[in-house]
Motif scaffolding. Structure first.
Motif, short mmCIF file in Angstrom:
data_model
loop_
_atom_site.label_atom_id
_atom_site.label_comp_id
_atom_site.label_asym_id
_atom_site.label_seq_id
_atom_site.Cartn_x
_atom_site.Cartn_y
_atom_site.Cartn_z
N PRO A 187 21.96 8.67 63.41
CA PRO A 187 21.76 8.18 62.04
C PRO A 187 21.26 6.75 62.02
CG PRO A 187 24.10 8.54 62.53
CD PRO A 187 23.34 9.02 63.71
N ALA A 188 20.48 6.43 60.98
CA ALA A 188 20.03 5.04 60.82
C ALA A 188 21.23 4.17 60.45
CB ALA A 188 18.98 4.97 59.73
N SER A 189 22.08 4.74 59.60
CA SER A 189 23.35 4.07 59.32
C SER A 189 24.34 5.13 58.89
CB SER A 189 23.16 3.02 58.21
OG SER A 189 22.72 3.68 57.04
N GLY A 190 25.59 4.74 58.78
CA GLY A 190 26.62 5.70 58.42
C GLY A 190 27.09 6.49 59.63
N GLN A 191 27.99 7.43 59.38
CA GLN A 191 28.62 8.13 60.50
C GLN A 191 28.79 9.61 60.22
OE1 GLN A 191 32.03 5.68 59.92
NE2 GLN A 191 31.92 4.85 62.01
N VAL A 192 28.87 10.36 61.30
CA VAL A 192 29.36 11.74 61.23
C VAL A 192 30.71 11.72 61.93
CG1 VAL A 192 29.00 14.11 61.97
CG2 VAL A 192 27.05 12.72 61.28
N LEU A 193 31.75 12.07 61.20
CA LEU A 193 33.09 12.04 61.78
C LEU A 193 33.57 13.46 62.02
CD1 LEU A 193 34.50 9.47 59.23
CD2 LEU A 193 34.03 8.97 61.63
N ILE A 194 33.99 13.72 63.25
CA ILE A 194 34.61 15.01 63.53
C ILE A 194 36.08 14.73 63.83
CG2 ILE A 194 34.59 17.07 64.98
CD1 ILE A 194 31.68 16.50 65.61
N ASP A 195 36.94 15.38 63.12
CA ASP A 195 38.37 15.10 63.25
C ASP A 195 38.64 13.59 63.22
OD1 ASP A 195 38.80 17.73 63.31
OD2 ASP A 195 39.58 17.84 65.36
N GLU A 196 38.02 12.94 62.28
CA GLU A 196 38.22 11.51 62.01
C GLU A 196 37.71 10.58 63.10
OE1 GLU A 196 42.33 11.68 61.13
OE2 GLU A 196 41.91 12.89 59.35
N GLN A 197 36.94 11.10 64.03
CA GLN A 197 36.35 10.21 65.04
C GLN A 197 34.84 10.25 64.92
OE1 GLN A 197 37.58 9.97 69.10
NE2 GLN A 197 39.27 11.36 68.67
N ASP A 198 34.24 9.07 65.11
CA ASP A 198 32.79 9.00 65.04
C ASP A 198 32.19 9.86 66.16
OD1 ASP A 198 30.16 8.41 64.86
OD2 ASP A 198 30.46 6.24 64.58
N SER A 199 31.38 10.83 65.77
CA SER A 199 30.87 11.76 66.78
C SER A 199 29.92 11.07 67.75
CB SER A 199 30.17 12.94 66.10
OG SER A 199 28.94 12.51 65.58
N LYS A 200 29.45 9.87 67.35
CA LYS A 200 28.55 9.12 68.23
C LYS A 200 29.18 8.86 69.60
CE LYS A 200 27.40 4.85 67.12
NZ LYS A 200 27.05 3.81 66.14
#
Lengths: 865, 160
Positions: free
Chosen positions: A401-414
């Motif tokens: 992502p350019a900004s923001g997050q994808v969270l899986i089970d409350e953790q940043d998937s990054k």
């Protein structure tokens, strides 16, 4: 990556280079002695000065002294040669090892490229970078330090030798080195620039060839071949011009070097000669200087050549690594890290202010906040398919992502390594790929995460494995054996191999691949080693079917492979061989040159008959086809004689008309026989090969079989009691040829087979055999529908916590699409499914619909909690 | 039956009367000789028109049977006729089914081969026109007949 090749070399081969330098240093005294001994032989042993009276306490005379020196010279030569051999091998292996490491590093970097990178560089450009462009680097690495040290050492040795003869001589000998060292690099600079351009142009050429291959059907259908030819020609022309320019400059440098190399002797001859004439220099001294100079020029030339190569390699190296260092590469910790304990994703998938910009900085996803429950089926919709695809890829973490997050089970998937995401999240999208391997490999590709070490099933023996591993480690390569079993059934959630088999059948049914695999299985040859039950099952089906085929309504559908009778639905060649040919000279088109068969034909008097038949066929074909255009499709479909061979056969006919059929050359005889072998009486209806000839052919068939024996490497003979692994499963089942002229035979037979297989419950084995089918490069041997089904099935096998399907299955018609979608929804009941739909009709099958442009839900099946 | 006999038979077919011997032989050699049992379909209605059939022996029924409850037999055709050519000319699916009424021998000529034959040979083309015209005449007469019948029926109904 290291910015300069020397830094790279020093980082990984310092020890080896030191070893090479030591070896080089060791060889120096030997070379010096090699110069010294001949001088001793001439001056002392032959000249008679200073012959020692004893060597190592043993008395010797002059002759013995000479022999001793000669022996020493020989010994020295052997030592020298041996040392050189060791050094060459060492250099070679060092270079190859480094090349291996370098290529492996480059490949690893490709694995870390951000997806956007591949929009800019094509595989056509990348492939030659790793294959062809790196090639000269290997040779160079071995030489990179040792060669200049060696040649430099040689130069110093010679110089030392010359300076020993006289200081002034030495100074004169190297007088022209400094100007060379100034002029040549200047000239070389332009050559380097040209070399850089050349590399770029060759890459563009590769890219263009790749494009042409990919777009070949468009080139044909739009008649753009001339345009493409012009483009390629232009490209080749540019490369030619650059090369030509390089040659001019390179050879000018060479010319200059050569010229300077003779300039020094010129001074020696003129000035030295003048001095000799003036009596200020002795003739002997001048001759000595000239000889020394000759020796000196060789290492000097080598050094200059090395300098040029180094420059060239430096350019190439820089050109390669700059392509392999794009911004935003995936971190090694993400791509390569392994995870010991995998905790399933349980709770939710959340996006927080998720935004994405494309390469042109255009916003595609803009600050989306949403939450996707992991036990629901969600359809994605968006203003355009780019939006949904981008959103799906962001969720699958394929793009950053350019900004923001994808969270899986409350953790940043990054921060998750691929080892984690790749086992618990499955994504299938428009750029998913079908690999050129079997369907099984393709279907189970998603389970090949890591080599399962406790299944010690490597394909190599222990010694070989050790050796290979040692090499792999030396080049920092992977030590895993790719031919071992990588398919970890446990990754599918299956408890044991039996459970896994059931799961495979279930997935095949879900995607309705099982019918297609069954079809493929029937029409392909089977590997009975991999499917040990198959041969026996096929024989049972054969038995069941043969009684069915004897029913009156089916009686004429098939002409069975009966050893004792002539099969009018097989060609003459097939009737003679009566089995599946294995070796080259029993292939049907090669029979006319097969000596054994020719002898057998003669025994039965068939040689003349076949020859006459061949001649008759020549007449018929010439009569039927000579009025047609050469490119008429009838030629290819029906004529026994290819259009381009017509003149040859016309010549034969004319010759036979004049002389006799018996007197034609061996080559012509073969050509006539070849026609006879092609004849299939039932199909061609030419009234040839009548009842009087057939028994004779049967005798040839029988003798051939007896001569070769049942077990041989040439033909797998038909045998009603045996499975024939060289013919397809269907041919094995019907064990005959479908009769010509029975319009519905094919369909009736297929129905009969289906029924028999169903009744005996042998479907699974045939399906599994069908899955051995090789998909072809990029899956081109499969239909688009088949490819799409495989991509989705691959995801299902992983039993992922998050399953994202991005537009795939779009090739199916809407009825099939709906049915398969329903199957998948059933398969994933209670588990997550995220599907970006291109058909709004299908939305009703999902729990809710998520608009990716807003992050808002619309409930479908049940209200969103 | 070999291709020479086939070629002899093709001579009897009016449509091909303009072909010379060699052409007929080539046609026989490059087309499929098929044998049908009574009740076998030569083709079904709505199949794609990929070929024409030359009936060499036996009779075939032309049938409209897309609806199993309402099967209409349109005609019975005997030997030396070419069937299925209209669909090929118009490039539309079969407008009726063709069923073998008895044991039938037929030659199946692929559509493109047949079209080539027609376009390259003026005699054949003329014969095709002649036959199609005959069919139109036949159909028009049929239409007139049907209309008369229909009128009669309506009148009878009105009177009743």
């Amino acid at each position: 990556m290291e910015k300069s090749i020397y830094r790279y070399i020093l980082k990984y081969t310092r020890r080896d280079q030191i070893y090479l330098i030591i070896l080089t240093a060791l060889s120096m005294p030997l070379i010096y002695l090699g110069l010294e001994i001949p001088k001793l032989i001439i001056n002392n042993a032959l000249g008679g000065e200073g012959v020692p009276s004893q060597v190592l306490g043993v008395e010797i005379d002059r002759l013995q002294f000479l022999l001793l020196l000669c022996l020493g010279y020989l010994l020295l030569a052997i030592l020298n040669g041996g040392l050189k051999y060791i050094m060459n091998v060492y250099r070679g292996s060092l270079g190859e090892r480094m090349l291996r490491r370098f290529r492996y590093t480059l490949y690893n970097r490709i694995l870390r490229f951000p997806l956007a990178r591949f929009k800019r560089v094509s595989s056509g450009e990348i492939i030659p970078m790793i294959t062809a462009e790196t090639e000269p680097l290997g040779g160079f690495i071995g030489d990179s330090i040792a060669l200049p040290v060696f040649q430099g050492g040689l130069l110093i040795t010679y110089l030392f030798f010359i300076f020993n003869q006289g200081v002034w001589l030495g100074i004169v000998a190297i007088a022209l080195f400094p100007p060379q060292m100034i002029i040549i690099p200047r000239l070389q600079r332009k050559v380097n620039e040209l070399a850089r351009q050349r590399v770029q142009n060759v890459r563009k050429l590769a890219d263009h060839v790749g494009e042409s291959v990919a777009g070949i059907s468009d080139i044909h259908s739009h008649y753009t071949s001339r345009f493409e030819q012009a483009t390629i020609s232009h490209r080749l022309g540019t490369i030619y011009d650059i090369r030509f320019d390089i040659y001019k400059r390179k050879f000018f440098i060479k010319f200059l070097n050569n010229f300077l190399a003779v300039l020094t002797p010129f001074f020696f001859y003129s000035i030295g000669g003048y001095l000799v004439l003036q009596g200020e220099l002795s003739l002997g001294a001048l001759v000595a200087v000239l000889a020394a100079y000759k020796d000196l020029s060789s290492p000097w030339k080598e050094l200059l050549k090395f300098y040029q190569i180094t420059q060239d390699i430096k350019v190439k190296y820089a050109q390669i690594i700059e392509q392999f260092d794009p911004p935003n590469m995936f971190d090694t910790s993400i791509v390569n890290a392994t995870v010991d304990d995998i905790e399933p994703f349980k709770k939710s998938l959340v996006t927080r202010n998720l935004s994405y910009k494309d390469e042109d900085d255009k916003k595609i996803i803009d600050r989306i906040n949403t939450q996707i429950p992991l036990d629901k089926h969600i359809a994605l919709t968006g203003a355009s398919s780019i939006d949904t695809e981008t959103f799906a890829q962001l969720l699958a973490r394929l793009i950053t992502p350019a900004s923001g997050q994808v969270l899986i089970d409350e953790q940043d998937s990054k921060s998750f390594p691929e080892a984690l995401v790749g086992q618990q999240l499955a994504y299938s999208g428009s750029n998913s790929h079908v690999f050129n391997s079997s369907l099984t490999d393709n279907l189970l590709y998603g389970l090949k995460h890591e080599r399962v070490p406790e299944w010690d099933d490597t394909s190599l023996d222990l010694e070989e494995q050790k050796r290979r591993n040692k090499e792999s480690i030396a080049s920092a390569n992977s030590v895993d054996d790719p031919h071992a079993n990588w398919i970890d059934y446990r990754a599918s959630g299956a408890a044991d191999p039996e459970h896994f088999k059931r799961l495979i059948n279930k997935v095949l049914k879900t995607l309705e691949i099982d019918d297609e695999a069954f079809e493929l299985g029937l029409s392909e040859t089977a590997n009975t080693e991999r499917h040990p039950l198959l041969a026996e099952q096929v024989l049972q089906i054969r038995k069941a079917l043969s009684s069915e085929l004897k029913q009156p309504q089916n009686a004429e559908l098939v002409e069975f492979f009966d050893t004792e009778s002539y099969n009018a639905n097989l060609s003459v060649a097939e009737n003679v061989v009566f089995g599946a040919p294995i070796s080259e000279h029993y292939q049907f088109h090669c029979l006319s040159g097969n000596e054994l068969i020719n002898t057998l034909l003669k025994e039965q008097g068939l040689d003349t008959i076949f020859l006459k038949t061949g001649y008759r066929l020549t007449e018929i074909m010439l009569e039927l086809f000579s009025d047609l255009d050469e490119d008429d499709e009838l030629f290819e479909q029906f004529s026994f004689i290819r259009a381009e061979d017509f003149p040859e056969y016309e010549r034969i006919r004319a010759e036979v008309a004049q002389h006799d059929l018996q007197n034609i050359s061996d080559e012509d005889r073969k050509m006539l026989l070849a026609l006879t072998y092609k004849l299939t009486p039932a199909r061609h209806r030419l009234g040839l090969i009548d009842d009087s000839i057939q028994p004779l052919i049967l005798k040839v068939r029988k003798t051939l079989r007896e001569t070769l024996g049942e077990q041989n490497d040439d033909i797998t003979f038909f045998d009603i009691k045996e499975y024939n692994s060289a013919i397809s499963i269907q041919d094995n089942i019907i064990f005959g040829r479908i009769a010509y002229g029975k319009p519905n035979a094919q369909r009736s037979i297929r129905e009969l087979i289906e029924t028999a297989v169903e009744k005996l419950q042998f479907r699974t084995e045939i399906i599994w055999s069908g899955l051995d089918y090789i998909a072809g490069s990029g899956g081109t041997r499969l239909s688009l529908i088949q490819r799409q089904k495989i991509m989705v099935a691959r995801c299902l096998f992983k039993n992922p916590d998050i399953l994202i399907i991005d537009g795939t299955l779009s090739a199916l018609n809407s009825t099939d699409q709906t049915r398969i979608l329903e199957n998948i929804i059933k398969f994933r009941k209670g588990r997550n499914l995220i599907w970006s739909l291109d058909n709004p009709e299908l939305e009703k099958h999902f729990d809710s619909v998520l608009a990716v442009d807003t992050g808002e839900y619309t409930a479908r099946n049940e209200p969103q909690s | 039956m070999d291709i020479y006999e086939n070629a002899e038979q093709l001579k009897n077919i009016p449509l091909l009367s303009g072909c010379d011997n060699a052409q007929l032989k080539l046609l026989a050699f490059t087309s499929e000789a098929l044998a049908f049992n009574p009740g076998d379909y030569l083709f079904k209605i709505n199949d794609s028109s990929d070929s024409v059939y030359v009936i060499l022996e036996g009779e075939v029924d032309v049938v409209r049977d897309e609806n199993p409850d309402n099967i209409t037999k349109l005609a019975t055709i005997g030997k030396n006729n070419i069937m299925g050519e209209m669909g090929v000319f118009l490039n539309v699916p079969r407008t009726a089914s063709l069923i073998a009424a008895e044991e039938v021998k037929a030659l199946r000529i692929p559509a493109n081969r047949f079209l080539k034959l027609v376009t390259q040979n003026a005699d054949i083309a003329l014969e095709v026109m002649r036959q199609l015209s005959k069919k139109i005449v036949f159909t028009s007469e049929l239409a007139v007949e049907s209309q008369t019948e229909l009128r009669d029926l309506q009148e009878a109904q009105n009177e009743a």
